[in-house]
Design an enzyme around this catalytic site. Sequence first.
Site, PDB file in Angstrom:
ATOM      1  N   ARG A  27      10.716  19.286   2.090  1.00 32.00           N
ATOM      2  CA  ARG A  27      11.480  18.032   1.948  1.00 32.00           C
ATOM      3  C   ARG A  27      11.323  17.097   3.145  1.00 32.00           C
ATOM      4  NH1 ARG A  27      15.005  21.776  -0.142  1.00 32.00           N
ATOM      5  NH2 ARG A  27      15.027  21.743  -2.417  1.00 32.00           N
ATOM      6  N   LYS A  37       3.555   3.626   3.351  1.00 27.63           N
ATOM      7  CA  LYS A  37       3.237   3.912   1.947  1.00 27.63           C
ATOM      8  C   LYS A  37       2.300   5.115   1.899  1.00 27.63           C
ATOM      9  CE  LYS A  37       3.599  -0.507  -0.446  1.00 27.63           C
ATOM     10  NZ  LYS A  37       2.849  -1.480  -1.252  1.00 27.63           N
ATOM     11  N   GLU A  84      -9.255  -6.978   4.763  1.00 29.30           N
ATOM     12  CA  GLU A  84      -7.793  -6.975   4.977  1.00 29.30           C
ATOM     13  C   GLU A  84      -7.441  -7.798   6.221  1.00 29.30           C
ATOM     14  OE1 GLU A  84      -6.035  -5.652   2.617  1.00 29.30           O
ATOM     15  OE2 GLU A  84      -7.088  -3.905   1.807  1.00 29.30           O
ATOM     16  N   LYS A 109       1.197  -6.767  10.109  1.00 28.42           N
ATOM     17  CA  LYS A 109       1.704  -5.809   9.127  1.00 28.42           C
ATOM     18  C   LYS A 109       3.068  -5.282   9.570  1.00 28.42           C
ATOM     19  CE  LYS A 109       1.019  -2.424   5.755  1.00 28.42           C
ATOM     20  NZ  LYS A 109       0.153  -1.530   5.034  1.00 28.42           N
ATOM     21  N   GLU A 139       9.229  -3.356  -0.169  1.00 30.88           N
ATOM     22  CA  GLU A 139       8.540  -4.342  -1.001  1.00 30.88           C
ATOM     23  C   GLU A 139       9.422  -4.981  -2.060  1.00 30.88           C
ATOM     24  OE1 GLU A 139       4.398  -3.516  -1.616  1.00 30.88           O
ATOM     25  OE2 GLU A 139       4.357  -4.668  -3.461  1.00 30.88           O
ATOM     26  N   ARG A 167       6.742  -8.227   1.358  1.00 27.93           N
ATOM     27  CA  ARG A 167       5.646  -7.270   1.534  1.00 27.93           C
ATOM     28  C   ARG A 167       4.567  -7.428   0.466  1.00 27.93           C
ATOM     29  NH1 ARG A 167       6.000  -0.884   3.429  1.00 27.93           N
ATOM     30  NH2 ARG A 167       3.758  -0.578   3.409  1.00 27.93           N
ATOM     31  N   ASN A 219      -0.671  -8.297  -0.672  1.00 28.29           N
ATOM     32  CA  ASN A 219      -1.598  -8.003  -1.771  1.00 28.29           C
ATOM     33  C   ASN A 219      -2.438  -9.204  -2.194  1.00 28.29           C
ATOM     34  OD1 ASN A 219      -1.016  -5.254  -2.133  1.00 28.29           O
ATOM     35  ND2 ASN A 219       0.883  -5.788  -3.173  1.00 28.29           N
ATOM     36  N   HIS A 276      -5.503  -8.714  -4.359  1.00 27.58           N
ATOM     37  CA  HIS A 276      -5.506  -7.332  -4.838  1.00 27.58           C
ATOM     38  C   HIS A 276      -5.380  -7.212  -6.357  1.00 27.58           C
ATOM     39  CE1 HIS A 276      -5.322  -6.346  -0.631  1.00 27.58           C
ATOM     40  NE2 HIS A 276      -5.210  -5.052  -0.856  1.00 27.58           N
ATOM     41  N   HIS A 278      -8.039  -5.130  -7.988  1.00 28.44           N
ATOM     42  CA  HIS A 278      -7.785  -3.889  -8.741  1.00 28.44           C
ATOM     43  C   HIS A 278      -8.487  -3.911 -10.089  1.00 28.44           C
ATOM     44  CE1 HIS A 278      -3.937  -2.866  -6.289  1.00 28.44           C
ATOM     45  NE2 HIS A 278      -5.033  -2.367  -5.747  1.00 28.44           N
ATOM     46  N   HIS A 304     -12.786  -0.574  -1.724  1.00 24.94           N
ATOM     47  CA  HIS A 304     -11.551  -1.340  -1.925  1.00 24.94           C
ATOM     48  C   HIS A 304     -11.650  -2.738  -1.306  1.00 24.94           C
ATOM     49  CE1 HIS A 304      -7.300  -2.220  -2.227  1.00 24.94           C
ATOM     50  NE2 HIS A 304      -7.230  -2.373  -0.910  1.00 24.94           N
TER      51      HIS A 304
HETATM   52  N1  LIG Z   1      -0.892   3.188   2.346  1.00 29.02           N
HETATM   53  C1  LIG Z   1      -1.257   1.916   2.346  1.00 29.02           C
HETATM   54  O1  LIG Z   1      -0.485   1.011   2.660  1.00 29.02           O
HETATM   55  C2  LIG Z   1      -2.683   1.590   1.985  1.00 29.02           C
HETATM   56  C3  LIG Z   1      -3.195   0.315   2.268  1.00 29.02           C
HETATM   57  C4  LIG Z   1      -4.556   0.082   2.015  1.00 29.02           C
HETATM   58  C5  LIG Z   1      -5.352   1.091   1.479  1.00 29.02           C
HETATM   59  N2  LIG Z   1      -4.793   2.317   1.200  1.00 29.02           N
HETATM   60  C6  LIG Z   1      -5.605   3.413   0.658  1.00 29.02           C
HETATM   61  O2  LIG Z   1      -6.607   3.711   1.609  1.00 29.02           O
HETATM   62  C7  LIG Z   1      -7.734   4.270   0.926  1.00 29.02           C
HETATM   63  C8  LIG Z   1      -8.981   3.609   1.446  1.00 29.02           C
HETATM   64  O3  LIG Z   1      -9.071   3.884   2.824  1.00 29.02           O
HETATM   65  P1  LIG Z   1     -10.464   3.814   3.589  1.00 29.02           P
HETATM   66  O4  LIG Z   1     -11.113   2.518   3.279  1.00 29.02           O
HETATM   67  O5  LIG Z   1     -10.189   4.172   4.996  1.00 29.02           O
HETATM   68  O6  LIG Z   1     -11.338   4.908   2.829  1.00 29.02           O
HETATM   69  P2  LIG Z   1     -11.657   6.472   3.141  1.00 29.02           P
HETATM   70  O7  LIG Z   1     -10.488   7.154   3.675  1.00 29.02           O
HETATM   71  O8  LIG Z   1     -12.262   6.992   1.890  1.00 29.02           O
HETATM   72  O9  LIG Z   1     -12.766   6.381   4.276  1.00 29.02           O
HETATM   73  C9  LIG Z   1     -13.988   5.771   3.998  1.00 29.02           C
HETATM   74  C10 LIG Z   1     -15.175   6.694   4.323  1.00 29.02           C
HETATM   75  O10 LIG Z   1     -15.385   6.702   5.738  1.00 29.02           O
HETATM   76  C11 LIG Z   1     -15.409   8.047   6.218  1.00 29.02           C
HETATM   77  N3  LIG Z   1     -14.920   7.989   7.581  1.00 29.02           N
HETATM   78  C12 LIG Z   1     -13.636   7.821   7.987  1.00 29.02           C
HETATM   79  N4  LIG Z   1     -13.593   7.649   9.309  1.00 29.02           N
HETATM   80  C13 LIG Z   1     -14.859   7.719   9.762  1.00 29.02           C
HETATM   81  C14 LIG Z   1     -15.445   7.611  11.037  1.00 29.02           C
HETATM   82  N5  LIG Z   1     -14.724   7.322  12.111  1.00 29.02           N
HETATM   83  N6  LIG Z   1     -16.782   7.785  11.149  1.00 29.02           N
HETATM   84  C15 LIG Z   1     -17.536   8.006  10.044  1.00 29.02           C
HETATM   85  N7  LIG Z   1     -17.040   8.100   8.797  1.00 29.02           N
HETATM   86  C16 LIG Z   1     -15.714   7.942   8.664  1.00 29.02           C
HETATM   87  C17 LIG Z   1     -14.553   8.788   5.241  1.00 29.02           C
HETATM   88  O11 LIG Z   1     -14.812  10.172   5.282  1.00 29.02           O
HETATM   89  C18 LIG Z   1     -14.969   8.140   3.932  1.00 29.02           C
HETATM   90  O12 LIG Z   1     -16.196   8.671   3.487  1.00 29.02           O
HETATM   91  C19 LIG Z   1      -7.497   4.032  -0.552  1.00 29.02           C
HETATM   92  O13 LIG Z   1      -7.122   5.261  -1.139  1.00 29.02           O
HETATM   93  C20 LIG Z   1      -6.340   3.058  -0.597  1.00 29.02           C
HETATM   94  O14 LIG Z   1      -5.524   3.213  -1.724  1.00 29.02           O
HETATM   95  C21 LIG Z   1      -3.495   2.581   1.447  1.00 29.02           C
HETATM   96 ZN   LIG Z   2      -5.839  -3.379   0.339  1.00 32.95          ZN
END
Ligand SMILES: NC(=O)c1ccc[n+]([C@@H]2O[C@H](COP(=O)([O-])OP(=O)(O)OC[C@H]3O[C@@H](n4cnc5c(N)ncnc54)[C@H](O)[C@@H]3O)[C@@H](O)[C@H]2O)c1
Ligand SMILES: [Zn+2]
Length: 382
Positions: free
Chosen positions: A139, A161, A203, A245, A255, A259, A263, A266, A270, A283
């Site tokens: 929890r 999030k 972003e 942010k 949100e 917040r 987006n 987005h 999406h 993304h």
């Molecule tokens: N929580 C939130 O507010 C929020 C906001 C935006 C996006 N997201 C989420 O984030 C995700 C996308 O994140 P992302 O773009 O970081 O993608 P990701 O986590 O898939 O990373 C992208 C790629 O880079 C690699 N990688 C990571 N760090 C590295 C490094 N230092 N050196 C070499 N390779 C590296 C990873 O293994 C992966 O293959 C999505 O699932 C999205 O929904 C969440």
């Molecule tokens: Zn985004």
Amino acid sequence: MSLSVSASAATVLDKSSPTVVDVDLGNRSYPIYIGSALLDQPLLLQRHVHGKRVLVVTNETVGPLYLDKVVYSLTKDNPNISVDHVILPDGEKFKEMDTLMKVFDKAIESRLDRKCTFVALGGGVIGDMCGYAAASYLRGVNFIQIPTTVMSQVDSSVGGKTGINHRLGKNLIGAFYQPQCVLIDTDTLNTLPDRELASGLAEVIKYGLIRDAEFFEWQEKNMSALMCRDAAALAYAIKRSCENKAEVVSLDEKESGLRATLNLGHTFGHAIENGLGYGEWLHGEAVAAGIAMAVDMSYRLGWIDGSLVYRVDKILKQANLPTVPPDVMTVEMFKSVMAVDKKVADGLLRLILLKGPLGNCVFTGDYDRKALEETLYAFCGC
Ligand SMILES: NC(=O)c1ccc[n+]([C@@H]2O[C@H](COP(=O)([O-])OP(=O)(O)OC[C@H]3O[C@@H](n4cnc5c(N)ncnc54)[C@H](O)[C@@H]3O)[C@@H](O)[C@H]2O)c1
Ligand SMILES: [Zn+2]
């Protein structure tokens, strides 16, 4: 605020004192540390570890690069601490229940109790999954973010999030759960592929457009430095993004309105991710094309000046990001995905659109439907 990289960047790069951005959420407030070689400063991390047990959650790409460093940082001169780790498969398609269960398997097998700390080491996929695991294990246990992509350093690691995908949609299962701290070691970006770097910059551009004109102007002057991975420029862009942010999240954590403006682009984005199948476009790439569409629509509504349409197109291209959706996208594909968007209220699709001078936006369902229709036809073959 100076438009030059130098002064602010010097502070960010000073090894002894990382730049700190605070996320102000009452008793759930936390610091974001930003700087070079922060993983070589064990005390930064150790002061936020609660209890004697730590579980580092990472993936098969990031683990081999940075896990040893993180374990060193956690254990240096700290003999009482014991660190377990779990290495997950890499990719958005693994942001789901079976993979999440591997985190719980490891935590339970290692008999981690309520006083343990989960550490997310990786991009947004790992951060979102580890955060959700921390929110629900016993929890709720302590949680630290060590984001390693631009996307996660400027966006996903901040704001709490967390969650996983369901086969019927992205991020449908999750929780708001804030970390104890976010530690951004900008040196981790040295190993990040170019395409991932650019994706995160979408972003960064977004923050300038929705609420920070000065930051957008700085980006216009420094985009080539960012693309060349100039350390000072990247550190400044990350700091300024986190400040934006953090401010939005402090004002509207769950949100209810403000917040949602994060987006921008987005909803269109999406639809592209969904239409193409997740993983085809990153993304940030889908968001970039989505931003171009939202800006086009804002112009058709008469809400922004034509020069802004031109500036947005130019900066996205400088960042090597797409400004139009892929050829396979049709008007009908956009419409069907947008109809089930989370931002539909009473059958009305609310969108984030720019309105007024650079740096201003609205989140509204009150717009002429004709403008949306025109934008969709302008950007799609049919
Ligand atoms: N929580 C939130 O507010 C929020 C906001 C935006 C996006 N997201 C989420 O984030 C995700 C996308 O994140 P992302 O773009 O970081 O993608 P990701 O986590 O898939 O990373 C992208 C790629 O880079 C690699 N990688 C990571 N760090 C590295 C490094 N230092 N050196 C070499 N390779 C590296 C990873 O293994 C992966 O293959 C999505 O699932 C999205 O929904 C969440
Ligand atoms: Zn985004």
